[in-house]
Scaffold this motif. Structure first.
Motif, PDB file in Angstrom:
ATOM      1  N   LYS A 109       0.976  -1.043   0.039  1.00 39.75           N
ATOM      2  CA  LYS A 109       0.041  -0.015   0.088  1.00 39.75           C
ATOM      3  C   LYS A 109       0.699   1.253   0.138  1.00 39.75           C
ATOM      4  CE  LYS A 109      -2.668  -0.669   3.536  1.00 39.75           C
ATOM      5  NZ  LYS A 109      -3.931  -0.680   4.288  1.00 39.75           N
ATOM      6  N   LEU A 110       1.904   1.238   0.664  1.00 37.86           N
ATOM      7  CA  LEU A 110       2.669   2.418   0.824  1.00 37.86           C
ATOM      8  C   LEU A 110       3.534   2.721  -0.354  1.00 37.86           C
ATOM      9  CD1 LEU A 110       3.707   4.977   2.595  1.00 37.86           C
ATOM     10  CD2 LEU A 110       5.727   3.359   3.440  1.00 37.86           C
ATOM     11  N   GLU A 111       3.951   1.693  -1.135  1.00 41.20           N
ATOM     12  CA  GLU A 111       4.590   1.978  -2.313  1.00 41.20           C
ATOM     13  C   GLU A 111       3.524   2.422  -3.382  1.00 41.20           C
ATOM     14  OE1 GLU A 111       7.524  -0.633  -5.455  1.00 41.20           O
ATOM     15  OE2 GLU A 111       6.594  -1.534  -3.613  1.00 41.20           O
ATOM     16  N   MET A 112       2.203   1.926  -3.308  1.00 41.14           N
ATOM     17  CA  MET A 112       1.389   2.338  -4.267  1.00 41.14           C
ATOM     18  C   MET A 112       0.881   3.920  -4.057  1.00 41.14           C
ATOM     19  SD  MET A 112      -1.329  -0.548  -4.912  1.00 41.14           S
ATOM     20  CE  MET A 112      -1.222  -1.645  -3.233  1.00 41.14           C
ATOM     21  N   LYS A 113       0.840   4.170  -2.939  1.00 35.13           N
ATOM     22  CA  LYS A 113       0.523   5.522  -2.239  1.00 35.13           C
ATOM     23  C   LYS A 113       1.494   6.524  -2.804  1.00 35.13           C
ATOM     24  CE  LYS A 113       0.063   8.395   2.083  1.00 35.13           C
ATOM     25  NZ  LYS A 113      -0.455   8.060   3.408  1.00 35.13           N
ATOM     26  N   LYS A 114       2.772   6.286  -2.675  1.00 33.21           N
ATOM     27  CA  LYS A 114       4.013   7.183  -3.243  1.00 33.21           C
ATOM     28  C   LYS A 114       3.911   7.040  -4.590  1.00 33.21           C
ATOM     29  CE  LYS A 114       7.268   6.034   0.846  1.00 33.21           C
ATOM     30  NZ  LYS A 114       8.453   5.493   1.038  1.00 33.21           N
ATOM     31  N   ASN A 115       3.646   6.019  -5.465  1.00 28.66           N
ATOM     32  CA  ASN A 115       3.719   6.140  -7.003  1.00 28.66           C
ATOM     33  C   ASN A 115       2.714   7.294  -7.456  1.00 28.66           C
ATOM     34  OD1 ASN A 115       5.544   4.185  -7.362  1.00 28.66           O
ATOM     35  ND2 ASN A 115       4.197   2.415  -7.752  1.00 28.66           N
ATOM     36  N   ILE A 116       1.321   7.022  -6.596  1.00 28.89           N
ATOM     37  CA  ILE A 116       0.329   7.838  -7.210  1.00 28.89           C
ATOM     38  C   ILE A 116       0.772   9.328  -6.958  1.00 28.89           C
ATOM     39  CG2 ILE A 116      -2.137   8.544  -6.814  1.00 28.89           C
ATOM     40  CD1 ILE A 116      -2.552   5.352  -6.392  1.00 28.89           C
ATOM     41  N   ALA A 117       1.093   9.605  -5.713  1.00 26.54           N
ATOM     42  CA  ALA A 117       1.324  11.052  -5.303  1.00 26.54           C
ATOM     43  C   ALA A 117       2.576  11.559  -6.098  1.00 26.54           C
ATOM     44  CB  ALA A 117       1.865  11.092  -3.940  1.00 26.54           C
ATOM     45  N   GLU A 118       3.528  10.621  -6.477  1.00 25.70           N
ATOM     46  CA  GLU A 118       4.598  11.126  -7.279  1.00 25.70           C
ATOM     47  C   GLU A 118       4.088  11.438  -8.611  1.00 25.70           C
ATOM     48  OE1 GLU A 118       8.753   9.540  -9.429  1.00 25.70           O
ATOM     49  OE2 GLU A 118       8.188   8.605  -7.594  1.00 25.70           O
ATOM     50  N   TRP A 119       3.411  10.687  -9.199  1.00 24.98           N
ATOM     51  CA  TRP A 119       2.982  10.654 -10.464  1.00 24.98           C
ATOM     52  C   TRP A 119       1.997  11.976 -10.738  1.00 24.98           C
ATOM     53  CZ3 TRP A 119       2.280   4.833 -11.059  1.00 24.98           C
ATOM     54  CH2 TRP A 119       3.721   4.311 -10.962  1.00 24.98           C
TER      55      TRP A 119
END
Length: 158
Positions: A109-119
């Motif tokens: 979940k944390l990795e998905m969250k970081k991806n979406i925020a970054e993108w």
């Protein structure tokens, strides 16, 4: 403030990678779709498009267009972010609910969250990822599919 919702579902198949929120899972099945079938990013795209009153993901990236075959949904999200920006809006927040019996989502979940925020060029504190099982009910509960729901809010600027 503008709000939009998104939903996507894909069934499991063999010989495909499982990608959710731009994160590859070590799982023996993947999701069937024209692109990489990332239900999380597809739901986010639809939520953003809805909030900006720009139609839906199928209008912008039709599965009848070979240009989108096998493409990473990250690219679709980039294009949607550009459309939102052209509409003179900024993403305020995104909330995602993943519906999956298997595999377990928590550790990613944390990795998905970081991806979406970054993108989406936003602070990760404005992105939320949740997951739930379907307690054995319906195709998702039987482990035949994964779905995702998303809501997004946009702020207009002049």
């Amino acid at each position: 403030m503008l709000f939009g919702i998104g939903y996507d579902i894909h069934k499991f198949v063999e010989n495909r990678k499982l990608v959710l929120g731009g994160v590859e899972f070590d799982y023996h099945l993947g999701l069937l779709g024209h692109s990489d079938a990332d239900v999380v990013l597809h739901a986010v795209c639809d939520a953003l498009l809805g909030a900006a009153a720009l139609g839906d993901i199928g209008e912008h990236f039709p599965d009848t267009d070979p240009k989108w075959r096998g493409v990473s949904s990250k690219l679709l999200l980039f294009k949607v972010a550009d459309l939102v920006k052209e509409r003179r809006c900024k993403v305020n927040n995104v909330d995602v609910m993943i519906l999956a019996q298997k595999p377990k989502i928590g550790s990613k979940k944390l990795e998905m969250k970081k991806n979406i925020a970054e993108w989406l060029h936003m602070d990760a504190s404005r992105v939320n990822i949740k997951a739930t099982t379907m307690e054995g009910v319906d195709a998702i509960g039987r482990g035949e599919a994964i779905a995702a729901q998303a809501i997004a809010s946009l702020c207009e600027y002049l």
